[in-house]
Write a protein that holds these residues in place. Structure first.
Motif, PDB file in Angstrom:
ATOM      1  N   ALA A 172      -5.452   3.900  -4.053  1.00 48.71           N
ATOM      2  CA  ALA A 172      -6.133   4.418  -5.246  1.00 48.71           C
ATOM      3  C   ALA A 172      -5.337   4.078  -6.501  1.00 48.71           C
ATOM      4  CB  ALA A 172      -6.314   5.921  -5.122  1.00 48.71           C
ATOM      5  N   VAL A 232      -7.261  -3.434   0.111  1.00 46.92           N
ATOM      6  CA  VAL A 232      -6.421  -2.342   0.607  1.00 46.92           C
ATOM      7  C   VAL A 232      -6.559  -2.208   2.136  1.00 46.92           C
ATOM      8  CG1 VAL A 232      -6.253   0.197   0.616  1.00 46.92           C
ATOM      9  CG2 VAL A 232      -6.299  -1.055  -1.556  1.00 46.92           C
ATOM     10  N   PHE A 269     -15.730   1.672  -1.203  1.00 49.30           N
ATOM     11  CA  PHE A 269     -14.780   2.793  -1.261  1.00 49.30           C
ATOM     12  C   PHE A 269     -13.489   2.299  -1.879  1.00 49.30           C
ATOM     13  CE2 PHE A 269     -11.388   5.556   0.143  1.00 49.30           C
ATOM     14  CZ  PHE A 269     -11.916   6.793  -0.188  1.00 49.30           C
ATOM     15  N   SER A 318      -0.076   3.795  -3.523  1.00 52.11           N
ATOM     16  CA  SER A 318      -1.275   3.994  -2.693  1.00 52.11           C
ATOM     17  C   SER A 318      -2.360   3.028  -3.123  1.00 52.11           C
ATOM     18  CB  SER A 318      -1.797   5.431  -2.859  1.00 52.11           C
ATOM     19  OG  SER A 318      -2.287   5.605  -4.177  1.00 52.11           O
TER      20      SER A 318
END
Ligand SMILES: Cc1ncc(COP(=O)(O)O)c(C=O)c1O
Length: 393
Positions: A106, A221, A134, A104
């Protein structure tokens, strides 16, 4: 199963961490998804940019189907046929170095934080990130995220993180200390409202990093994998990062994250210092290789530039028509934000009723991240629906 029954299972057994629309999606093909009543929706926000080639892209389906019958998972104590190939493809399209695979965005960010800390160990550990950034929901990733509302209730946060205003070089320069080891930037902030880094700003940041041996980490991302009309958004700026994080479109719908380290830091995370059980499994690597193949074969970067330009132009026309509602447009390629003069959290709900999926972030930015392979005709279809919504607003 009826919608009510499906939602009841969620209410009873799924942790309520998401705000969900009352929509059960049962099928997806290309730019469309269908709900359990057979209603069709044009998806201009496919899985938060995960399904960047649209839903169930034929090449991703074909390659993963072939792979699933051969080998689904094998541990990273062994080699598999596809992980090295995928790493090579990522490096070929970015900068010389090595790749660590995880599952992922994160997790890729966690890897980047660990890499930076190890690089600076033991003297330097401070990481500077941007306000309104973010970077994901794990503890270190929310700490890195420069939005206090994501920290609330989880304090005390891990130490060693600092936040500065995005696109302001002077405050960044002032924030650097002898303990600073890395600066993390999204070249285009997604969640923060589609805020594009200025060219001069990123160039100065790169020079600052070079001068002080600070690692420049780009979180791509959301902006990576063709979304902005280049394979990676940083390629618009004529500079390269030391580290880059990827996820979302990289897997064509399958869960993948990647930490890309330039040569300078490619050996910082050595055997035993970092791992991920599922990382780089044959099945996700097959999907990701198919994504790269489709981007190249279908000339999707050209398409993003062409159709992205058209979408921007048509949105400009809508802005002229609805100046009380639309304040401005932001973004690059097919990563676009429509800034509103009003709060717009209800707009995706109205759009849903019209058969269009879009997102609202930061209360007043309508975010559109349509599949990279949409056409001008799809844009016309989407904006016709969007205008119907604006009329209701
Ligand atoms: C720029 C950026 N980084 C990291 C993340 C976290 O990714 P994930 O949700 O896959 O953990 C996101 C998710 O939206 C993101 O946009």
């Amino acid at each position: 199963m009826k919608t009510k029954e499906i939602i009841k299972d969620y209410d009873l057994f799924v942790m309520g961490t998401y705000t969900r629309y009352p929509l059960v999606i049962t099928k997806g093909k290309g730019k469309y998804v269908w709900d359990n009543n057979g209603k069709r929706y044009l998806d201009f926000f496919p899985g938060w940019a995960v399904s960047g080639l649209g839903h169930c892209h034929p090449l991703v389906v074909k390659k993963t189907k072939e792979q699933v019958g051969k080998l689904i998972h094998v541990s990273n104590n062994y080699y598999n046929l596809l992980q090295g190939r995928l790493a090579k493809e990522i490096i070929k399209n970015s900068f010389a170095g090595t790749v660590f695979f995880c599952n992922s965005g994160a997790e890729a960010i966690e890897g980047a934080i660990k890499l930076a800390r190890k690089y600076g160990y033991p003297k330097r550990y401070e990481i500077i990130s941007m306000k309104k950034s973010f970077h994901g929901r794990t503890l270190a990733a929310i700490t890195l995220t420069g939005q206090p509302n994501y920290h609330k209730g989880f304090e005390p946060m891990p130490k060693g993180f600092k936040y500065v205003e995005f696109n302001d070089f002077r405050v960044l320069e002032k924030a650097v200390t002898k303990k600073t080891v890395a600066i993390v930037i999204e070249p285009i902030q997604g969640e923060g409202g589609i805020n594009v880094a200025k060219k001069e700003y990123l160039k100065k940041v790169k020079a600052l990093c070079n001068k002080n041996d600070i690692l420049l980490i780009f979180d791509e991302v959301q902006s990576g994998m063709g979304r902005t009309g280049k394979m990676f958004a940083y390629q618009h700026y004529g500079i390269k990062p030391d580290v880059m994080t990827l996820a979302k479109t990289l897997g064509g719908g399958f869960p993948i994250g990647a930490l890309v380290a330039s040569k300078k830091v490619s050996k910082v995370l050595s055997a035993g210092t970092h791992a991920s059980t599922f990382g780089g499994s044959p099945i996700v690597c097959a999907a990701s290789l198919a994504v790269f193949e489709a981007i190249k074969k279908d000339k999707l970067l050209d398409n993003v530039n062409k159709v992205g330009g058209y979408l921007k132009k048509q949105l400009e026309a809508l802005k002229k028509k609805y100046p009380l509602i639309i304040k401005g447009l932001k973004g690059e390629g097919l990563m676009l934000g429509v800034e509103l003069n009003i709060e717009g959290q209800h707009i995706p709900v109205l759009a849903l009723k019209e058969g269009l999926l879009i997102n609202c972030t930061q209360k007043n930015i309508i975010r559109m991240l349509p599949p990279l392979n949409i056409t001008k005709k799809d844009v016309d279809e989407a904006l016709k629906l969007f205008e119907k919504v604006l009329k209701k607003v």
